[in-house]
Design an enzyme around this catalytic site. Structure first.
Site, PDB file in Angstrom:
ATOM      1  CG  ASP A  15      -2.250   0.632   1.018  1.00  0.00           C
ATOM      2  OD1 ASP A  15      -2.291   1.880   0.902  1.00  0.00           O
ATOM      3  OD2 ASP A  15      -3.259  -0.079   0.951  1.00  0.00           O
TER       4      ASP A  15
ATOM      5  CG  HIS B 256      -5.409   4.029   0.737  1.00  0.00           C
ATOM      6  ND1 HIS B 256      -4.796   2.810   0.571  1.00  0.00           N
ATOM      7  CD2 HIS B 256      -6.696   3.854   0.322  1.00  0.00           C
ATOM      8  CE1 HIS B 256      -5.662   1.942   0.088  1.00  0.00           C
ATOM      9  NE2 HIS B 256      -6.825   2.548  -0.079  1.00  0.00           N
TER      10      HIS B 256
ATOM     11  CB  SER C 195      -9.296   0.469   0.311  1.00  0.00           C
ATOM     12  OG  SER C 195      -8.580   0.656  -0.865  1.00  0.00           O
TER      13      SER C 195
END
Length: 342
Positions: free
Chosen positions: A116, A145, A290
């Site tokens: 990620d 994120h 996600s």
């Protein structure tokens, strides 16, 4: 801020993103020598622990990526050759909610690889981040994120080993290349990280398919976000590769997230709509596939401590047995085998 790779991005005839003028190859030293002799420019090469060498090549002047790939396949017929596609995080919405309270974290009982962005290690419990590696720059760079994905994994009982694969496209947006994701997968294989979470989405790519296959053959379990393109969107990768568990998002009532991809490749559903995540003293509400994927991957990591083809199959069967069937009886294109909520 540490420097990261910056990619000039274009769209191919299918609308998929790729790095302008670049081809990537997995092969042997002789394949790279043939490419160099034919006018290709070697940008970078890396020996893979899982076998062979992965190389970024610049196409000869005036040659399209498609023509360059065809030329390379003739020069190196045993190599795997493809465009250097671009991938983005499978995030839809993050907002701050004042006064909200996130759930208490579960005891840490497994280890999970996270491919990620970099994560904010100071926002996670002590000893929750076992390693933090940079694959697209000199050092990992924390972004929201990856920090949210890691926080959800930790809240569900997993310690994390993080591979930061994100640089930027020239417009400033976060972007990960197929070559960097492949390198991170190879690192996970070499370090025997049994379960790997990839909350990233993008197009089909032969080199990523190869690296996923290598990991699966060795008994790694890979979990990926199904994508947020909507019910009629094309399949999203890496979730749609064989050997990957694709996770979609549901809300607290069990309804599917309206922007989640659907299709025969969906395996499981998990909470991914307005999920409360404690981060840096605030509670964020995260929405997107996600944020559903690490729920499933953390559960898997609790049962798979080392790569094993036999044990990874048993873990998948265990997850299926515990899933709540929310849609049509059996597996369906919306919820897969069903929902796992914690």
């Amino acid at each position: 801020m540490a420097e990261t790779q910056i990619y000039a991005v274009e769209h191919d005839s299918h609308g998929d993103e790729r790095v302008v003028g670049e081809i990537i190859l997995i092969g042997q030293a002789r394949d790279i020598a043939r490419a160099n002799g034919a006018g290709f420019r070697e940008i970078s090469s890396q020996a893979l622990a899982s076998g062979g060498v992965i190389t970024r090549l610049g196409a000869p002047q005036g040659m399209s990526v498609e023509d360059a790939a065809r030329r390379l396949r003739r020069l190196a017929p045993r190599a795997i050759v493809t465009a250097n596609n671009i991938y983005r995080s499978a995030e839809a919405l993050v907002r701050t909610q004042m006064g909200a309270v996130a759930a208490a974290p579960a005891p840490l009982r497994g280890v999970l690889g996270v491919i990620d962005t970099g994560v904010d290690t100071s926002a996670l419990p002590p000893n929750a981040v076992l390693s933090h590696q940079a694959f697209a720059g000199a050092a990992p760079i924390a972004h929201e994120h990856g920090s949210l994905v890691a926080s959800i994994a930790v809240a569900n009982g997993a310690r994390v080993q993080v591979a930061d694969v994100f640089g930027h496209s020239t417009d400033g947006a976060l972007a990960a290349s197929a070559e960097r994701i492949a390198s991170a997968l190879d690192w996970m294989i070499a370090n025997r990280v049994a379960v790997i979470n990839i909350s990233i989405e993008g197009p089909n790519n032969a080199i990523l398919a190869e690296m996923i296959e290598r990991a699966a053959e060795r008994g790694h379990l890979i979990v990926a976000a199904a994508g947020n393109g909507g019910p009629t969107a094309r399949p999203s990768f890496p979730a749609a590769f064989n050997g990957v568990l694709a996770v979609t998002a549901i809300d607290t009532s069990g309804a599917p997230y309206f922007r989640a991809n659907r299709g025969a490749y969906i395996d499981f559903a998990a909470p991914g709509v307005d999920v409360p995540v404690a981060l840096n003293g605030a509670v964020l509400r995260a929405t997107g596939t996600s944020f559903a994927a690490p729920v499933i991957s953390a559960l898997a990591a609790a049962h798979l401590s080392a790569p094993s083809p036999r044990q990874s199959n048993r873990v998948v069967e265990h997850l299926r047995a515990g899933a709540e069937d929310l849609g049509a009886p059996g597996r369906d294109n919306v919820f897969g085998w069903g929902a796992l909520r914690d």
